[in-house]
Design a protein around this motif. Sequence first.
Motif: not given
Length: 167
Positions: A118-120, A126, A162
Amino acid sequence: MLSSILSKKQCAACKFCCSFRRQSLWETPLFPPEVVEKLGKPNEYGVVGEFAATGDGDACRLVLENKYRTADPEEEVPCTFLNPQKGCILKHEDKPFDCSIWPLRIMRKDGELVIALTPTCPSIGAVPSQALTELVKSGLGEKILAYAKEHPYIIKKYRAGFPIIYL
Ligand code: SF4
Ligand code: SF4
């Protein structure tokens, strides 16, 4: 499971993954029935959760949608089990697997199971780092796959953006 590469300091200041906007409710952790049985009534933590069946196996999701106070799509509602000062109040054995592998996710892409980032998460970034990739390849990935085979409800539909970490 990612504590070796997560920054404790950053997590303490962040807590992003324990709060949810309406459009992020698909990310709320899923709880197995034995934990729901415990947390859905007065318990050792002093916090009772509201759960709803997912319709996918016997897993339940935490109900948060009735906690929003405004129509603002950016409003964040904390997980029922988040203490703003101390973080998650749940012991390891009651913490959802989803939470223990965050920001990794197991997803189904074109019929195959993949482990995606999950790139957050501001601590992990990221793009999968070498340290994260090595951690996944050196056993964590297999552990996630094994858990998902026994608890297929944790498998999410692949989402564009993702990054996938190949085993
Ligand atoms: S989003 Fe990342 S940095 Fe923030 S609390 Fe979660 S794991 Fe820690
Ligand atoms: S169960 Fe704990 S780790 Fe998971 S979202 Fe809630 S507070 Fe965060």
